[in-house]
Motif scaffolding. Structure first.
Motif, mmCIF file in Angstrom:
data_model
loop_
_atom_site.group_PDB
_atom_site.id
_atom_site.type_symbol
_atom_site.label_atom_id
_atom_site.label_comp_id
_atom_site.label_asym_id
_atom_site.label_seq_id
_atom_site.Cartn_x
_atom_site.Cartn_y
_atom_site.Cartn_z
ATOM 1 N N UNK A 191 36.441 51.113 36.301
ATOM 2 C CA UNK A 191 36.257 52.547 36.090
ATOM 3 C C UNK A 191 37.512 53.317 36.484
ATOM 4 N N UNK A 192 38.127 52.941 37.601
ATOM 5 C CA UNK A 192 39.334 53.646 38.050
ATOM 6 C C UNK A 192 40.480 53.482 37.052
ATOM 7 N N UNK A 193 40.819 52.232 36.718
ATOM 8 C CA UNK A 193 41.973 52.013 35.834
ATOM 9 C C UNK A 193 41.710 52.605 34.451
ATOM 10 N N UNK A 194 40.471 52.480 33.960
ATOM 11 C CA UNK A 194 40.180 53.005 32.627
ATOM 12 C C UNK A 194 40.210 54.531 32.614
ATOM 13 N N UNK A 195 39.775 55.152 33.714
ATOM 14 C CA UNK A 195 39.816 56.613 33.759
ATOM 15 C C UNK A 195 41.256 57.110 33.742
ATOM 16 N N UNK A 196 42.100 56.481 34.550
ATOM 17 C CA UNK A 196 43.514 56.857 34.545
ATOM 18 C C UNK A 196 44.088 56.645 33.136
ATOM 19 N N UNK A 197 43.742 55.519 32.522
ATOM 20 C CA UNK A 197 44.213 55.244 31.164
ATOM 21 C C UNK A 197 43.726 56.290 30.170
ATOM 22 N N UNK A 198 42.474 56.726 30.321
ATOM 23 C CA UNK A 198 41.911 57.701 29.385
ATOM 24 C C UNK A 198 42.612 59.051 29.513
ATOM 25 N N UNK A 199 42.981 59.417 30.753
ATOM 26 C CA UNK A 199 43.665 60.693 30.942
ATOM 27 C C UNK A 199 45.093 60.641 30.393
ATOM 28 N N UNK A 200 45.636 59.418 30.231
ATOM 29 C CA UNK A 200 47.018 59.266 29.755
ATOM 30 C C UNK A 200 47.114 58.954 28.267
ATOM 31 N N UNK A 201 45.980 58.770 27.606
ATOM 32 C CA UNK A 201 46.004 58.233 26.238
ATOM 33 C C UNK A 201 46.963 59.022 25.337
ATOM 34 N N UNK A 202 47.817 58.293 24.602
ATOM 35 C CA UNK A 202 48.818 58.981 23.782
ATOM 36 C C UNK A 202 48.994 58.366 22.400
ATOM 37 N N UNK A 203 49.406 57.095 22.378
ATOM 38 C CA UNK A 203 49.804 56.475 21.114
ATOM 39 C C UNK A 203 48.704 56.514 20.044
ATOM 40 N N UNK A 204 47.443 56.252 20.386
ATOM 41 C CA UNK A 204 46.417 56.294 19.340
ATOM 42 C C UNK A 204 46.342 57.661 18.656
ATOM 43 N N UNK A 205 46.528 58.733 19.444
ATOM 44 C CA UNK A 205 46.480 60.078 18.865
ATOM 45 C C UNK A 205 47.700 60.310 17.971
ATOM 46 N N UNK A 206 48.889 59.958 18.491
ATOM 47 C CA UNK A 206 50.107 60.157 17.699
ATOM 48 C C UNK A 206 49.990 59.433 16.361
ATOM 49 N N UNK A 207 49.498 58.195 16.392
ATOM 50 C CA UNK A 207 49.503 57.374 15.194
ATOM 51 C C UNK A 207 48.351 57.734 14.254
ATOM 52 N N UNK A 208 47.165 57.968 14.800
ATOM 53 C CA UNK A 208 46.008 58.191 13.931
ATOM 54 C C UNK A 208 45.956 59.599 13.359
ATOM 55 N N UNK A 209 46.160 60.608 14.193
ATOM 56 C CA UNK A 209 45.900 61.973 13.724
ATOM 57 C C UNK A 209 47.047 62.946 13.964
ATOM 58 N N UNK A 210 47.989 62.608 14.845
ATOM 59 C CA UNK A 210 49.024 63.580 15.181
ATOM 60 C C UNK A 210 48.412 64.852 15.765
ATOM 61 N N UNK A 211 47.285 64.703 16.454
ATOM 62 C CA UNK A 211 46.657 65.848 17.106
ATOM 63 C C UNK A 211 45.744 66.649 16.187
#
Lengths: 290, 295
Positions: free
Chosen positions: B220-240
Motif C-alpha cells: 500500500x505504501x509503495x503503490x500510493x507513492x507510485x500513484x501520486x507520481x504517475x506520469x508516463x501513462x498519462x503522457x503517452x495515452x492522453x497527454x492530459x
C-alpha cells in the motif's frame, strides 16, 4: 521416479481424484484472467507480422493473411535499434553493478559500522527514493548541460546509480544488521581489516540479496522513462524505450511498424525476465524486508 | 573496529552522490518556485509566494489532484484487493490442488506487465483503445455494436480508460508479494481453524489477512507513492486530455516546464507534489509504527 507405492505420490493421486467441479471452475476463472492479462501481448505479436495493407483491410483482430518481416525492417530503417540496444545495455549494466556496489559499501557503514546518525541517514535516503523526479529534473537538466553530460549516457548512468543505491542502502542495511556478530569478531581477531571483512565475509554472505538487487536495478533502469526522455533527446544516446516513444510522436508511421518496434523493445526485458525469473520472485519479497 | 570515524569514508560516496543528484537539485527547484522564469537566458523575476498563491486558485491544479485520487484507486485500492484474493487462490487453492507448476505459471503471467517498458505498454494500450481502428472497438463492431465509445477521446470516459490500463500494469506486483508472504504463514493456524470448522472465507479473513499485514503495508505504501507520481501513462495515452480531464500533478509540472516554458510555476507544482508525497508517506509510516506497537 517409478514409485507408485510411495506415500507422497499416492496422496497426490488421491488429491487428483477428489477434484470437484468447483475447483475446476476456480482454475478456469484464473485461466481466463491470465488470457485477459496476456491479450495485449498476443495482439502485439499478431499484428507485428502483418503487412500494412493486410492490417488496413483486415483490422487489428484478424488473423494475418501471410506472415512478413516488413514491419521489422521498416522499424529498423527508422530507428538505429542496435545503437539504442547498446545504450540500454550499457546504462542498465553499469547502473546495476555500480548501484549495488555503492549500496553495499554505504550499508556496510550503517548496518555493521552503526555510525552515529544512521537512522537519520536512512530516513533521508528513503526520502530520496520517494521524491518525484519532476522536482529534480530542471536542475538536473542544467547540471547535465554544465558538465557536458547532456545527451550522453553518462548523465543517466550517474543519476540512476545514486537513486538506485539510495534504495539499495536502505534495503541492505537492514539485511546486514542480521549478520552474526561472532562472524565479524572472529575475523577481527584474526587481524582482518574493515575492507577485508567486507570483501571476504560480508560479500559472500550477502551474495543472494546482492544478485537480486543487480537484477532489479537492471530492469528498473532499462524501463525508466522520465529522466531519460528529458536528458537523452539526441538519437545517438537514446535507450530502447525512448527511441520507440520518440518515433510514436510522428503520425505518418504504420501501426504494424510500431507493433514490430514494441515487440523488439520488450523482447530484451522478456528474455531477461525468463532467465532470472527465480531470482526475481525471491527478490520481490526482498523489498518487504524491513 | 574501534575507530568509528573511519566508517564515514564508506559513506562518503553516497553522501556526495545524494548531495549532487538529489539534495542540491531539490533545493534549487524550491528556489525556482519563488521566481517567475521562462527558462534558459530569460530574466528571473522575484515572485515570493506568488506562484503558490496562483496554484491555490488554479483549477487545473485542483483537477490534477482530484485525478490523483483516481490514480490511487487504480494503482492501490483495486490491485491490492484483487491481488490479495488472487494470491490466496493461487497459493492455497490452485497450488495445492493442481500443483505448484500451474500456480507458478499463472503468477508469472500476471506479473508480466510489470517488467514491460512503460513506453511499450503505453503504445499497446493507446492502440488497443483507439476509437477508429483499436482492437476493442473493432471487436465491438464485429459483434454488432454500431457506435462503440471513444475510450480516450471522451472527457467523461478517458480517465476510466487510463485506470483500466493502470490496473492491468499493477496487478502482478501485489500478487507476487502476497504469494511470497503467504508461504511464511504457519500452516498449523489453518489446520486449527479447519478443526474448528471454519470455511475458506472465514480462514481468509481471520488468518490470511492479519498474518500478511507487513507485506500489505509495504504494497500500500509503495503503490500510493507510485500513484501520486504517475506520469508516463498519462503522457503517452492522453497527454492530459481530452479537455484536461486526465491531468495529474506530475504531468502538469512537465507541461509547465517543457511546453509552456513556465519553469517557476512548474517548480512550484513539483515542490507541492513532493511535500504531499512526503506527508502521505510519513503519516502512513507513523500509523504503521503505532499499530505495530499496540498489536
Amino acid at each position: 521416479m517409478s514409485a507408485p507405492t510411495a506415500p507422497p505420490a499416492a496422496a497426490a493421486r488421491q488429491n487428483r481424484v477428489s477434484r470437484t467441479p468447483m475447483q475446476w471452475l476456480v482454475l478456469g476463472l484464473c485461466a481466463v484472467f491470465a488470457v485477459v492479462m496476456l491479450a495485449p501481448f498476443l495482439l502485439l505479436v499478431l499484428n507485428a507480422f502483418k503487412s500494412g495493407a493486410d492490417y488496413s483491410s483486415g483490422g487489428p483482430v484478424a488473423w494475418p493473411k501471410s506472415f512478413t518481416l516488413d514491419a521489422f525492417r521498416d522499424y529498423m530503417s527508422m530507428v538505429d535499434f542496435p545503437r539504442a540496444l547498446w545504450n540500454s545495455i550499457l546504462i542498465s549494466t553499469v547502473v546495476a553493478f555500480a548501484g549495488t556496489g555503492l549500496a553495499l559499501i554505504s550499508a556496510y557503514a550503517i548496518g555493521i559500522g552503526r555510525v552515529k546518525g544512521s537512522a537519520v541517514i536512512l530516513a533521508v535516503l528513503l526520502l530520496a527514493t520517494m521524491v518525484p523526479h519532476e522536482a529534480l529534473i530542471y536542475p538536473l537538466f542544467y547540471g547535465a548541460q554544465e558538465t557536458g553530460t547532456f545527451n550522453t549516457v553518462w548523465s543517466v548512468i550517474i543519476i540512476f546509480t545514486v537513486l538506485q543505491a539510495a534504495f539499495g542502502t536502505y534495503l541492505l542495511s537492514s539485511v546486514m544488521s542480521t549478520v552474526p556478530k561472532e562472524l565479524l569478531d572472529a575475523a577481527g581477531i584474526d587481524g582482518a581489516g574493515r575492507w577485508t571483512i567486507l570483501w571476504k565475509i560480508i560479500l559472500p554472505v550477502l551474495r543472494p540479496t546482492l544478485s537480486v538487487l543487480v537484477v532489479f536495478f537492471f530492469i528498473w533502469t532499462w524501463n525508466e522513462f522520465y529522466i531519460p526522455v528529458v536528458l537523452l533527446s539526441d538519437a545517438s544516446s537514446q535507450t530502447v524505450p525512448i527511441a520507440l516513444s520518440t518515433l510514436r510522436g510522428q503520425h505518418s508511421i504504420d501501426i504494424t511498424t510500431l507493433n514490430a518496434g514494441s515487440l523488439l523493445s520488450l523482447l530484451p526485458t522478456l528474455v531477461f525476465f525468463l532467465i532470472f525469473q527465480r531470482t526475481l520472485s525471491h527478490g520481490v519479497t526482498a523489498g518487504s524486508i524491513k | 573496529m574501534r575507530n568509528k570515524r573511519g566508517w564515514w569514508l564508506y559513506l562518503l560516496p553516497i553522501l556526495i552522490g545524494f548531495t549532487a543528484i538529489v539534495l542540491i537539485p531539490f533545493v534549487v527547484n524550491v528556489v525556482f518556485s519563488f521566481f517567475r522564469w521562462k527558462g534558459g537566458m530569460a530574466p528571473f523575476r522575484w515572485e515570493g509566494l506568488g506562484n503558490y498563491d496562483a496554484l491555490l486558485h488554479d483549477e487545473n491544479f485542483w483537477m490534477s489532484f482530484r485525478n490523483s485520487i483516481f490514480m490511487i484507486i487504480a494503482i492501490v485500492v483495486i490491485p491490492t484487493m484483487i491481488g490479495i484474493l488472487l494470491a490466496a487462490v493461487l497459493y492455497d487453492y490452485i497450488g495445492k490442488r493442481f500443483g505448484s507448476r500451474i500456480a507458478a505459471f499463472l503468477r508469472a503471467t500476471y506479473y508480466l506487465p510489470q517488467i514491460l517498458p512503460i513506453a511499450v505498454a503505453g503504445f499497446i494500450w493507446s492502440w488497443v483503445l483507439d476509437s477508429g481502428n483499436g482492437s476493442i472497438n473493432t471487436f465491438l463492431q464485429k459483434v454488432g455494436v454500431a457506435d462503440p465509445p471513444d475510450w480516450l477521446g471522451n472527457p467523461d470516459l478517458a480517465l476510466y480508460s487510463v485506470m483500466l490500463m493502470l490496473v492491468w500494469l499493477q496487478i502482478g506486483y501485489p500478487v507476487v508479494i502476497f504469494i511470497a508472504a503467504l508461504s511464511r504463514v504457519d500452516p498449523e493456524l489453518y489446520e486449527a481453524a479447519e478443526l474448528d470448522g471454519a470455511g475458506w472465507w472465514r480462514q481468509f479473513a481471520a488468518i490470511t489477512i492479519p498474518q500478511i499485514r507487513p507485506e500489505l503495508f509495504i504494497v500500500v505504501l509503495t503503490a500510493t507513492v507510485g500513484a501520486l507520481k504517475v506520469f508516463a501513462p498519462i503522457l503517452i495515452l492522453t497527454g492530459g486530455g481530452p479537455e484536461g480531464s486526465t491531468v495529474v500533478p506530475s504531468y502538469y509540472a512537465y507541461r509547465n516546464f517543457f511546453e509552456l516554458s513556465q519553469v517557476g510555476y512548474g517548480s512550484t507544482i513539483a515542490t507541492v507534489m513532493s511535500l504531499v508525497i512526503f506527508a502521505v508517506a510519513a503519516v502512513m509510516l507513523i500509523w504503521q509504527r503505532r499499530s505495530e506497537r499496540s498489536a
